[in-house]
Design a protein around this motif. Structure first.
Motif, short mmCIF file in Angstrom:
data_model
loop_
_atom_site.label_atom_id
_atom_site.label_comp_id
_atom_site.label_asym_id
_atom_site.label_seq_id
_atom_site.Cartn_x
_atom_site.Cartn_y
_atom_site.Cartn_z
N GLY A 65 57.19 16.66 0.60
CA GLY A 65 58.57 17.11 0.72
C GLY A 65 58.65 18.56 1.13
O GLY A 65 57.69 19.14 1.63
N TRP A 66 59.82 19.18 0.88
CA TRP A 66 60.01 20.55 1.33
C TRP A 66 60.96 21.31 0.39
O TRP A 66 61.71 20.72 -0.37
N GLY A 67 60.90 22.64 0.45
CA GLY A 67 61.70 23.51 -0.40
C GLY A 67 62.89 24.09 0.34
O GLY A 67 62.90 24.17 1.58
N VAL A 68 63.92 24.54 -0.44
CA VAL A 68 65.17 24.99 0.18
C VAL A 68 65.70 26.31 -0.40
O VAL A 68 66.80 26.73 -0.03
N ASP A 69 64.97 26.98 -1.29
CA ASP A 69 65.52 28.14 -1.98
C ASP A 69 65.13 29.44 -1.28
O ASP A 69 63.96 29.85 -1.31
N ASP B 14 57.75 28.88 -7.40
CA ASP B 14 58.26 29.69 -6.29
C ASP B 14 57.77 29.15 -4.96
O ASP B 14 58.54 28.99 -4.02
N SER B 15 56.48 28.87 -4.87
CA SER B 15 55.92 28.38 -3.61
C SER B 15 56.46 27.00 -3.26
O SER B 15 56.73 26.70 -2.09
N ARG B 16 56.63 26.14 -4.26
CA ARG B 16 57.17 24.80 -4.00
C ARG B 16 58.62 24.86 -3.53
O ARG B 16 59.05 24.07 -2.69
N VAL C 1 56.37 23.18 3.29
CA VAL C 1 56.14 21.74 3.23
C VAL C 1 55.03 21.51 2.22
O VAL C 1 53.94 22.08 2.34
N GLN C 2 55.31 20.69 1.22
CA GLN C 2 54.35 20.49 0.12
C GLN C 2 53.63 19.15 0.26
O GLN C 2 54.26 18.10 0.33
N PRO D 93 51.57 23.66 -1.27
CA PRO D 93 52.65 24.12 -0.39
C PRO D 93 52.07 24.83 0.83
O PRO D 93 51.17 25.67 0.71
N MET D 94 52.63 24.51 2.01
CA MET D 94 52.10 25.04 3.27
C MET D 94 53.21 25.73 4.06
O MET D 94 54.36 25.29 4.06
N LEU D 95 52.85 26.79 4.76
CA LEU D 95 53.79 27.54 5.59
C LEU D 95 53.65 27.16 7.06
O LEU D 95 52.61 26.65 7.49
N GLY D 96 54.72 27.37 7.82
CA GLY D 96 54.66 27.22 9.28
C GLY D 96 54.60 25.80 9.77
O GLY D 96 54.20 25.57 10.93
#
Length: 340
Positions: A259-263, A281-283, A289-290, A312-315
């Motif tokens: 899934g993904w985070g929105v904060d 925080d990272s999630r 995208v986790q 959790p992954m960036l980009g």
């Protein structure tokens, strides 16, 4: 944090959870709970007029990093029955991914997990705006039947979805049988069994929890029919491979939720300054995208493995039925999404 400030913070959170004077509540604690949390949570509940008490337990011996599902109420019917009889439980011990939590929720009890340090709680008190953002994303995820994640680092993972429910985490629990984690703002689902294939490339700076490690170099995970088959890279790959092997359980390698985070308030690198954090925080970080591995008990599955990793992954770009909801690490929102 001073006791009075913590009480005020908990009371604001419990009001979001719609805790009322005609309800019963239990604060579930152990010797490893955050200092002062049990007393503050209990006082906040009493301030709301709730019939509340603390149930203090002992952390299971031998619980290690990445070990989930081993709870202090396992095989303790007295404690478990008390938790099932309550309207609201403040979980300070981490019941997540356990058969006991599933049983408590099935009874209609609301559970709120609270294990982050005070500074994180204060900075990220949930909001209605974030709940709506989570729900908009969840509406899209429920309709989708394919999920694909790609990145310039080399990730290209495809999964079929729809057999398991979508989980919404917006930081408070206000409906019977609902679980949430204060604070959080992300959403996810599990893939259909055996229908995840491709490659995940964890890039430098991505997080592996609960090792609480921001990677120094890329790690490549090869995934076939829903399981990690290879872990390749340098020293970080060796570390992750050893962590998986320590559970001596093939189910630890299973692909779990995605899934993904929105904060936008979240700090992806929060663990650098908050080492006591559990990584929410990272999630929750907007646009992460986790990728996760291990158990699926909370959504009706049968995997009870104690091995669980969140990454959790960036980009990344995340596509649902070919349509982006995260594009190169940025969320793509549609205000008109059907929330039903």
């Amino acid at each position: 944090m001073e006791h009075d400030k913590l009480v005020k913070l908990f009371q604001a959170e419990f009001e979001l959870c719609k805790v009322t004077a005609d309800e019963s509540a239990i604060v579930l604690s152990s010797e490893k709970s955050q200092e002062g949390y049990a007393a503050a949570a209990l006082q906040a509940l009493l301030n709301l007029g709730t019939k509340a008490f603390e149930l203090r337990t002992v952390t299971p011996p031998g619980r290690k990093e990445g070990s989930v599902g081993s709870t202090p109420v396992a095989e303790n019917r007295v404690a478990l029955d008390a938790l099932k009889a309550a309207d609201f439980v403040v979980d300070l011990v981490f019941l997540l991914h356990s058969a006991e939590q599933a049983e408590i929720l099935e009874a209609g009890t609301r559970i709120l997990l609270v294990v982050e340090p005070p500074s994180v709680l204060m900075r990220q008190l949930p909001t209605e705006e974030l709940r709506l953002s989570v729900r908009r994303g969840a509406a899209k995820l429920r309709k989708a039947r394919t999920l694909r994640v790609m990145s310039e680092a080399g990730t290209d993972l495809q999964m079929k979805i729809g057999d398991y429910p979508v989980i919404e985490q917006y930081g408070f629990t206000d409906e019977p049988g609902r679980w949430d984690h204060f604070p959080s703002a992300f959403l996810y689902t599990w893939p259909n069994e055996g229908e995840t294939n491709g490659r995940v490339v964890l890039n430098k700076g991505d997080l592996v929890w609960p090792l609480n490690k921001y990677l120094d170099g890329a790690v490549t995970l090869t995934i076939e029919e829903g399981y990690i088959r290879e872990i390749e890279g340098g020293a970080d790959a060796d570390m992750l491979r050893n962590a998986f092997e320590s559970f001596n359980d093939p189910e630890a390698y299973a692909v779990a939720h995605m899934g993904w985070g929105v904060d936008p308030r979240s700090k992806f690198d929060a663990l650098c300054s908050e080492p006591a954090s559990v990584g929410n925080d990272s999630r929750s970080f907007a646009g992460n995208v986790q990728f996760s591995t291990g158990p699926n008990l909370e959504v009706g599955g049968t995997r009870a493995t104690l091995g669980h990793f969140d990454m959790p992954m960036l980009g990344c770009t995340l596509l649902l039925d070919g349509q982006p909801v995260v594009l190169n690490g940025q969320t793509v929102e549609n205000e008109s999404a059907n929330l039903k």
